[in-house]
Scaffold this motif. Structure first.
Motif, PDB file in Angstrom:
ATOM      1  N   THR A 256       0.828  -1.205   0.000  1.00  0.00           N
ATOM      2  CA  THR A 256       0.000   0.000   0.000  1.00  0.00           C
ATOM      3  C   THR A 256       0.863   1.256   0.000  1.00  0.00           C
ATOM      4  O   THR A 256       0.567   2.226  -0.710  1.00  0.00           O
ATOM      5  N   ASP A 257       1.950   1.229   0.786  1.00  0.00           N
ATOM      6  CA  ASP A 257       2.860   2.390   0.812  1.00  0.00           C
ATOM      7  C   ASP A 257       3.509   2.615  -0.545  1.00  0.00           C
ATOM      8  O   ASP A 257       3.651   3.761  -0.996  1.00  0.00           O
ATOM      9  N   THR A 260       0.999   4.116  -2.890  1.00  0.00           N
ATOM     10  CA  THR A 260       0.800   5.531  -2.548  1.00  0.00           C
ATOM     11  C   THR A 260       1.931   6.391  -3.088  1.00  0.00           C
ATOM     12  O   THR A 260       1.709   7.484  -3.637  1.00  0.00           O
ATOM     13  N   GLN A 263       1.550   6.775  -6.858  1.00  0.00           N
ATOM     14  CA  GLN A 263       0.504   7.743  -7.181  1.00  0.00           C
ATOM     15  C   GLN A 263       0.985   9.173  -6.960  1.00  0.00           C
ATOM     16  O   GLN A 263       0.667  10.075  -7.759  1.00  0.00           O
ATOM     17  N   GLN A 264       1.754   9.387  -5.894  1.00  0.00           N
ATOM     18  CA  GLN A 264       2.284  10.723  -5.651  1.00  0.00           C
ATOM     19  C   GLN A 264       3.260  11.149  -6.753  1.00  0.00           C
ATOM     20  O   GLN A 264       3.270  12.314  -7.175  1.00  0.00           O
TER      21      GLN A 264
END
Length: 280
Positions: A256-257, A260, A263-264
């Protein structure tokens, strides 16, 4: 040899697989010795079994001592229920009570030494822990089962008392008869006896069997299996944590990290291109 080196030796002995196998073998031999004492023996054999009993007690006392001194913090040793249980069993076994009025109690305590097998083998501890933790949920199932027993016992005592007072004389005897029916112990004999007077009394027995033997007992099994799976998963996570291996939840969190961060980065790219165009 200083204290730290002696402690390291105790830890090495406690962690040794051969030592664990020896302890298990002595526990099994202790159980066999308790069973052998229930037979008639000659004076020689009685002397031999007495010597072996004291040898086993001394061995268990030594084993408990090793485990105690191998504990990093001595106070934590008695925070474990199984350590307390083992210590009590061994200490009571040391008390010489063979020639006193406490001889029967002493023999019973020596029988309980067989339970030390549970404290030694992790798989047995897991099974017993799962059963204990399932007790609160099982309590509600047992309560509901008791209600069904009580209702059917009252009905059976009202309808069948004149047929067979031995089986249906009052509600307590009726509930005991229903337990016999639930375990399928010659339950057809009970049913055919009442069917001679009430031909449709088979409905009473079949509905009770479906509720008790099929429904509630399966619920009990399901609860125990569910709790056992949870305890297995908990033990697996603890073992992986001790080994430093990531669990599935840790891997999912890392994934998940990473998503994320990706996506950033994707969101920051258009902003960077627009800034370049403005500067040009």
């Amino acid at each position: 040899m200083n204290a730290s080196a002696l402690k390291a030796q105790f830890i090495k002995i406690r962690s040794n697989k051969i030592f664990e196998l020896v302890v298990i073998s002595v526990i099994i031999f202790s159980a066999l010795l308790v069973g052998a004492k229930t037979y008639e023996m000659s004076a020689t054999l009685i002397s031999v079994t007495t010597f072996l009993d004291w040898f086993i007690t001394f061995f268990f006392l030594t084993e408990i001592t090793i485990r105690f001194f191998a504990e990093p913090r001595k106070r934590d040793f008695f925070k474990n229920f199984w350590n307390i249980f083992d210590t009590l069993i061994v200490l009571v076994s040391v008390i010489p009570a063979d020639d006193t009025d406490m001889a029967i109690i002493a023999r019973l305590v020596r029988v309980f030494r067989v339970l030390r097998m549970v404290s030694i083998i992790p798989e047995l501890r897991l099974l017993l822990t799962s059963l204990i933790k399932a007790m609160p949920q099982l309590g509600y199932v047992m309560l509901l089962m008791f209600i069904i027993f009580y209702i059917y016992g009252a009905i059976g005592s009202t309808l069948f008392e004149h047929i067979n007072p031995v089986l249906w004389g009052d509600i307590t005897v009726s509930m005991l008869t229903l337990f016999r029916v639930m375990t399928f112990e010659d339950w057809t004999d009970v049913m055919y006896e009442t069917m001679e007077v009430y031909p449709f009394s088979w409905i009473f027995y079949l509905t009770f069997i479906f509720l008790s033997a099929f429904a509630f007992l399966n619920m009990v099994i399901g609860i125990v299996v569910n709790v056992m799976e949870q305890e297995n998963e908990k033990a697996r996570k603890e073992k992986m944590a001790e080994l430093g291996e990531p669990t599935l939840s840790d891997l999912a969190k890392q994934l998940t990290d990473i998503q994320t961060q990706i996506q950033q980065l994707d969101q920051s790219k258009p902003l960077g291109n627009t800034t370049n165009k403005i500067s040009n």
